[in-house]
Design a protein around this motif. Structure first.
Motif, PDB file in Angstrom:
ATOM      1  N   ASP A 111       0.793  -0.877  -0.054  1.00  0.00           N
ATOM      2  CA  ASP A 111      -0.316  -0.402  -0.101  1.00  0.00           C
ATOM      3  C   ASP A 111       0.824   1.388   0.279  1.00  0.00           C
ATOM      4  OD1 ASP A 111       1.053  -0.521   2.324  1.00  0.00           O
ATOM      5  OD2 ASP A 111      -0.951   0.059   3.778  1.00  0.00           O
ATOM      6  N   ALA A 112       1.975   0.943   0.805  1.00  0.00           N
ATOM      7  CA  ALA A 112       2.322   2.296   0.531  1.00  0.00           C
ATOM      8  C   ALA A 112       3.916   2.599  -0.679  1.00  0.00           C
ATOM      9  CB  ALA A 112       3.466   2.586   2.333  1.00  0.00           C
ATOM     10  N   HIS A 113       4.853   1.051  -0.958  1.00  0.00           N
ATOM     11  CA  HIS A 113       5.856   1.011  -1.352  1.00  0.00           C
ATOM     12  C   HIS A 113       5.581   0.310  -3.205  1.00  0.00           C
ATOM     13  CE1 HIS A 113       6.960   1.089   2.536  1.00  0.00           C
ATOM     14  NE2 HIS A 113       7.418   2.532   2.204  1.00  0.00           N
ATOM     15  N   GLY A 114       4.388  -0.315  -2.588  1.00  0.00           N
ATOM     16  CA  GLY A 114       3.556  -1.003  -4.005  1.00  0.00           C
ATOM     17  C   GLY A 114       4.245  -2.653  -3.753  1.00  0.00           C
TER      18      GLY A 114
END
Length: 306
Positions: A111-114
């Motif tokens: 969700d934050a880095h992919g």
């Protein structure tokens, strides 16, 4: 010539064509429909639509089957030796790897880095030789300063151990297969015969002082009077990351942090090697917590890998 009037014929919409349109409405190229406030997306994706094959989500799902279920470890290449089996009278060449205070130093979340990944650090380093930003990062994670840091991709959030967890040698079991990644030995500037395995030009029959030279680098008119990209020439050799797949684990020593694998591993002695479960072999049938222990509960595990 009579003077031209300011109004052109049919400047206003005829009443018989649009009886509901007021007479003050002038004909333009704009639409008479009200513009919606929410602009529709021109791409065919939404809540109730299938995922596009060219999207990042579809690419992640295609790679999901090849991503390991758990993290890997950083090891130091100690050298090569051999194991002799007296039952079969066979000598097996192997490489000795040692884990040096491997610890989980960070997470990468989708969700934050992919993507999902575990950040592993090994070794130690003087605080005075580390920048203030790096010291702050380690302090925020609650882990000691590490000399080497690497990431290991995992399939989902289930493969993310707790921050500060210690990775020991029993992460790998005897008989399983692993993939080893490391930087190969640097050879410096090498010629074409050594770098690409050329056989060289003839030793005689009119050849003089051109036995090891490259020869022509391209045609003139036929190839556009240029050197094609990717032409094999002399240049710097080695020093690139290489991967050796499907190495069998022969011995595991948890107390000393030793992992012995079959065959050769890229890189020189004292080099850093990344070990992880082989993607071309079945995943090991073990719990995800095997070989990964919490820092607070088992402090002795860190001392055993020194």
């Amino acid at each position: 010539m009579p003077p031209r009037s300011g109004l052109t014929p049919f400047a206003l919409t005829p009443r018989f064509l649009c009886p509901s349109v007021p007479r003050t409405f002038a004909r333009t190229i704009r639409t008479i429909q009200p513009t919606p406030r929410t602009r529709t997306d021109r791409f065919n994706h939404g809540a109730g639509l299938p995922i596009l094959g060219a999207s990042k989500s579809a690419a992640f799902l295609r790679k999901e089957a090849m991503l390991p279920l758990r993290t890997g470890a950083l090891a130091i290449k100690k050298g090569m030796t051999a194991i002799y089996d007296p039952a079969t009278a066979k000598r097996t060449a192997c490489t000795v790897l040692q884990l040096d205070r491997c610890q989980v130093t960070g997470h990468k979340r989708r969700d934050a880095h992919g993507y999902w990944a575990v950040q592993i650090g090994c070794g130690t380093k003087e605080a005075r030789n580390v920048t203030r930003a790096e010291r702050g990062n380690y302090a925020a994670q609650g882990v000691p300063i590490k000399r080497h840091v690497a990431e290991f991709r995992v399939k989902d959030a289930a493969g993310l151990p707790e921050l500060g967890s210690i990775v020991t040698a029993d992460l790998f079991q005897e008989g399983q297969y692993v993939d080893a990644r490391a930087d190969s030995r640097g050879m410096g500037f090498a010629g074409g015969m050594k770098r690409w395995g050329w056989s060289g030009q003839p030793a005689s029959h009119g050849n003089s002082l051109s036995h090891r030279v490259m020869g022509s680098s391209g045609a003139s008119q036929g190839s556009g009077s240029r050197v094609h990209p990717g032409k094999r020439m002399a240049g710097r050799m080695g020093g690139e990351q290489q991967t050796v797949q499907c190495l069998k684990v022969l011995r595991v020593d948890k107390e000393n942090g030793i992992v012995v694998v079959h065959g050769a591993v890229p890189g020189p002695k004292k080099g850093i090697v990344k070990l992880q479960d082989a993607i071309k072999k079945p995943w090991p049938q073990v719990e995800l917590s095997v070989g990964v222990s919490k820092m607070g509960s088992t402090a002795e595990a860190l001392e055993s890998t020194i």
